[in-house]
Design a protein around this motif. Structure first.
Motif, PDB file in Angstrom:
ATOM      1  N   HIS A 216      -3.614  -1.092   4.693  1.00 17.21           N
ATOM      2  CA  HIS A 216      -3.668  -0.194   3.532  1.00 17.21           C
ATOM      3  C   HIS A 216      -4.804   0.813   3.670  1.00 17.21           C
ATOM      4  O   HIS A 216      -4.632   2.025   3.424  1.00 17.21           O
ATOM      5  CB  HIS A 216      -3.860  -1.028   2.270  1.00 17.21           C
ATOM      6  CG  HIS A 216      -4.206  -0.222   1.060  1.00 17.21           C
ATOM      7  ND1 HIS A 216      -3.278   0.526   0.384  1.00 17.21           N
ATOM      8  CD2 HIS A 216      -5.397  -0.045   0.428  1.00 17.21           C
ATOM      9  CE1 HIS A 216      -3.862   1.136  -0.639  1.00 17.21           C
ATOM     10  NE2 HIS A 216      -5.161   0.805  -0.626  1.00 17.21           N
ATOM     11  N   GLU A 217      -5.978   0.330   4.084  1.00 18.78           N
ATOM     12  CA  GLU A 217      -7.127   1.217   4.227  1.00 18.78           C
ATOM     13  C   GLU A 217      -6.883   2.261   5.305  1.00 18.78           C
ATOM     14  O   GLU A 217      -7.207   3.444   5.135  1.00 18.78           O
ATOM     15  CB  GLU A 217      -8.371   0.396   4.567  1.00 18.78           C
ATOM     16  CG  GLU A 217      -8.713  -0.695   3.570  1.00 18.78           C
ATOM     17  CD  GLU A 217      -9.168  -0.153   2.232  1.00 18.78           C
ATOM     18  OE1 GLU A 217      -9.430   1.056   2.147  1.00 18.78           O
ATOM     19  OE2 GLU A 217      -9.257  -0.939   1.280  1.00 18.78           O
ATOM     20  N   THR A 219      -4.035   3.408   6.332  1.00 19.09           N
ATOM     21  CA  THR A 219      -3.062   4.387   5.833  1.00 19.09           C
ATOM     22  C   THR A 219      -3.753   5.483   5.038  1.00 19.09           C
ATOM     23  O   THR A 219      -3.450   6.679   5.167  1.00 19.09           O
ATOM     24  CB  THR A 219      -2.019   3.673   4.957  1.00 19.09           C
ATOM     25  OG1 THR A 219      -1.326   2.712   5.752  1.00 19.09           O
ATOM     26  CG2 THR A 219      -1.017   4.670   4.397  1.00 19.09           C
ATOM     27  N   SER A 220      -4.693   5.071   4.206  1.00 18.67           N
ATOM     28  CA  SER A 220      -5.460   6.052   3.438  1.00 18.67           C
ATOM     29  C   SER A 220      -6.242   6.985   4.354  1.00 18.67           C
ATOM     30  O   SER A 220      -6.315   8.201   4.119  1.00 18.67           O
ATOM     31  CB  SER A 220      -6.396   5.317   2.481  1.00 18.67           C
ATOM     32  OG  SER A 220      -7.225   6.228   1.791  1.00 18.67           O
ATOM     33  N   VAL A 283      -6.434   4.440  -4.486  1.00 18.49           N
ATOM     34  CA  VAL A 283      -5.188   5.022  -3.998  1.00 18.49           C
ATOM     35  C   VAL A 283      -5.033   6.459  -4.502  1.00 18.49           C
ATOM     36  O   VAL A 283      -4.677   7.386  -3.745  1.00 18.49           O
ATOM     37  CB  VAL A 283      -3.996   4.153  -4.426  1.00 18.49           C
ATOM     38  CG1 VAL A 283      -2.676   4.874  -4.153  1.00 18.49           C
ATOM     39  CG2 VAL A 283      -4.026   2.817  -3.700  1.00 18.49           C
ATOM     40  N   SER A 287      -5.031   9.386  -1.663  1.00 17.29           N
ATOM     41  CA  SER A 287      -3.696   9.804  -1.255  1.00 17.29           C
ATOM     42  C   SER A 287      -3.098  10.904  -2.110  1.00 17.29           C
ATOM     43  O   SER A 287      -2.150  11.570  -1.686  1.00 17.29           O
ATOM     44  CB  SER A 287      -2.750   8.600  -1.284  1.00 17.29           C
ATOM     45  OG  SER A 287      -2.568   8.151  -2.615  1.00 17.29           O
ATOM     46  N   GLN A 316      -1.132  -3.819  -3.591  1.00 12.75           N
ATOM     47  CA  GLN A 316      -1.707  -3.056  -2.483  1.00 12.75           C
ATOM     48  C   GLN A 316      -0.639  -2.703  -1.451  1.00 12.75           C
ATOM     49  O   GLN A 316      -0.549  -1.555  -0.998  1.00 12.75           O
ATOM     50  CB  GLN A 316      -2.818  -3.891  -1.836  1.00 12.75           C
ATOM     51  CG  GLN A 316      -3.610  -3.163  -0.767  1.00 12.75           C
ATOM     52  CD  GLN A 316      -4.668  -4.059  -0.154  1.00 12.75           C
ATOM     53  OE1 GLN A 316      -4.359  -5.161   0.293  1.00 12.75           O
ATOM     54  NE2 GLN A 316      -5.916  -3.593  -0.150  1.00 12.75           N
ATOM     55  N   GLU A 317       0.183  -3.689  -1.062  1.00 15.46           N
ATOM     56  CA  GLU A 317       1.226  -3.442  -0.074  1.00 15.46           C
ATOM     57  C   GLU A 317       2.302  -2.515  -0.621  1.00 15.46           C
ATOM     58  O   GLU A 317       2.822  -1.642   0.096  1.00 15.46           O
ATOM     59  CB  GLU A 317       1.847  -4.771   0.378  1.00 15.46           C
ATOM     60  CG  GLU A 317       2.976  -4.639   1.389  1.00 15.46           C
ATOM     61  CD  GLU A 317       2.499  -4.023   2.701  1.00 15.46           C
ATOM     62  OE1 GLU A 317       3.371  -3.495   3.435  1.00 15.46           O
ATOM     63  OE2 GLU A 317       1.301  -4.063   2.989  1.00 15.46           O
ATOM     64  N   THR A 320       0.967   0.999  -0.567  1.00 13.49           N
ATOM     65  CA  THR A 320       0.909   1.452   0.831  1.00 13.49           C
ATOM     66  C   THR A 320       2.287   1.887   1.301  1.00 13.49           C
ATOM     67  O   THR A 320       2.437   2.926   1.968  1.00 13.49           O
ATOM     68  CB  THR A 320       0.368   0.340   1.729  1.00 13.49           C
ATOM     69  OG1 THR A 320      -0.930  -0.034   1.293  1.00 13.49           O
ATOM     70  CG2 THR A 320       0.297   0.787   3.178  1.00 13.49           C
ATOM     71  N   ARG A 324       3.562   5.613   2.509  1.00 16.40           N
ATOM     72  CA  ARG A 324       4.086   5.801   3.858  1.00 16.40           C
ATOM     73  C   ARG A 324       5.527   6.293   3.871  1.00 16.40           C
ATOM     74  O   ARG A 324       5.896   7.163   4.669  1.00 16.40           O
ATOM     75  CB  ARG A 324       4.002   4.484   4.635  1.00 16.40           C
ATOM     76  CG  ARG A 324       2.605   4.084   5.059  1.00 16.40           C
ATOM     77  CD  ARG A 324       2.666   2.749   5.793  1.00 16.40           C
ATOM     78  NE  ARG A 324       1.351   2.329   6.279  1.00 16.40           N
ATOM     79  CZ  ARG A 324       1.118   1.162   6.868  1.00 16.40           C
ATOM     80  NH1 ARG A 324       2.115   0.299   7.035  1.00 16.40           N
ATOM     81  NH2 ARG A 324      -0.104   0.863   7.288  1.00 16.40           N
TER      82      ARG A 324
END
Length: 406
Positions: A216-217, A219-220, A283, A287, A316-317, A320, A324
């Motif tokens: 997750h991190e 991805t950010s 988030v 994002s 969180q998932e 994410t 994505r």
């Protein structure tokens, strides 16, 4: 009889039979006042007794036969006149046989009666004191001799029985030892399999934690780095802010890696609504996805640790995946509860095609929900988007308590 071979059994009857026959012939060959027919008859009865008595199982019947022979012998003694050799021989023979056949205490009583009867007969026929003492001494000596032989024989048989039982027990112990060895091997195999399963489960947990947190991190980080060239062209201040955010996220990733490697357990930052609001704020800031949190249906904010972590990781998932794959601008999370369950609904306005591919992330979300005793479902939102519905029990199961203690 009694486990003996047939040859030995007949031998035990033939020897006393021969002794009777030889003595009968000897007494018949010498002149005597006793009737030869009566003498032969009495010896014939004794001979029949030798062959019949081994088949008599009852002690009472055996005793009656012995008493009958004793009375017959005393009658023969009484009518023999002064010639008492044959009658005395039969009394001694009967006493010896009683020492072998009758129980020890009963044979002792029967011998005492025989000796008493002999004393009376000898006294009635004018026998001298020396004769009486001599007869008694001979009978007592023979009784002690043959009784000791009987006791040794019984002791030997008892030892043989004990040896046979010990041998049987030894075989049983060997069989039990083999069974224990087999059980030990099976237990060892089971423990190895259990250890492998535990290692696999722990690896899966660590992989899921890395995917859920560090993934997750990162991805950010990727999203912010992708937008950095455009921000650099437009505003230097915004670009510096993005760089600071990327550095902050990278440090958090490093901290997550250390946490997973050292297996420090559950993070205390994943408890309650405060952690969820902090996650949503991160988030949105990193994002550009707008996320709303609705807790109007929530009656309390105190949840068990396993429930708090499960909600945090699944949200969180989910966020994410939205960042994505969904190409969404807005996401919403609704949390409510009743007396026994906590409910979380996550929706987005992205481009959901109607079919899901269960990769590591979605599979990990379902596994987390099921491990906490709950359920997780996915469905389409009209006109577009995806809905994730999570249901978790608020009561911690016994198994979960043990997992938490570990």
């Amino acid at each position: 009889m009694n486990g003996q071979t047939p040859a030995r059994h007949y031998y035990k009857k033939l020897v006393p039979s021969l002794i009777l026959i030889l003595n009968c012939i000897q007494f018949l060959s010498h002149p005597a006042k006793a009737d030869p027919i009566l003498l032969a008859f009495v010896f014939a009865v004794y001979l029949a007794f030798i062959w019949i008595i081994p088949y008599v199982a009852s002690t009472a019947v055996s005793l009656c036969i012995f008493i009958g022979l004793w009375l017959l012998t005393d009658f023969f003694w009484a009518v023999s006149g002064q010639e008492q050799g044959a009658a005395y021989f039969l009394i001694v023979f009967l006493m010896i046989y009683a020492a072998f056949r009758l129980p020890s205490r009963l044979s002792l009583i029967f011998t005492a009666c025989l000796i008493g009867g002999n004393i009376l007969l000898l006294s009635s026929q004018g026998g001298s004191l020396n004769t009486i003492i001599s007869n008694i001494s001979i009978m007592l000596g023979l009784y002690v001799l043959f009784s000791s032989m009987r006791f040794r024989r019984e002791a030997r048989r008892e030892a043989e029985r004990n040896h046979a039982e010990l041998a049987k027990m030894h075989v049983q112990l060997e069989h039990a030892h083999k069974e224990l060895q087999k059980a030990h091997a099976e237990l060892h195999e089971a423990s190895v399999l259990s250890l492998r399963y535990a290692v696999l489960e722990e690896r899966t947990r660590i992989a899921r934690d890395i995917h859920d947190s560090i993934g997750h991190e990162l991805t950010s980080v990727i999203v912010q780095l992708q937008s950095l060239p455009y921000i650099l062209k437009s505003s230097k201040e915004d670009s510096e802010k993005v760089i600071q955010n990327v550095l902050s996220v990278a440090r958090e990733c490093l901290q997550e890696v250390r946490s997973v490697v050292h297996q420090m357990g559950r993070s205390e930052s994943m408890v309650g609504l405060t952690a969820l609001r902090g996650l949503i704020h991160q988030v949105e800031e990193r994002s550009g996805l707008h996320v709303s949190l609705d807790t109007a249906g929530l009656s309390e904010e105190s949840w068990p640790p396993n429930v708090s972590e499960t909600i945090y990781r699944i949200l969180q998932e989910a966020l994410t995946n939205i960042i994505r794959h969904a190409d969404a601008s807005h996401a919403a999370a609704v949390i409510s509860n009743d007396k026994s369950h906590l409910y979380v609904t996550i929706t987005d306005d992205g481009q959901f095609t109607g079919s899901l591919t269960y990769g590591f992330g979605l599979t990990g979300m379902k596994e987390r929900a099921e491990k906490a005793g709950g359920s997780l479902t996915f469905s389409a939102v009209q006109p577009s988007g995806l809905k994730i519905e999570l249901s978790l029990p608020l009561m911690t199961t016994h198994k979960e308590q043990k997992d938490e203690q570990r």
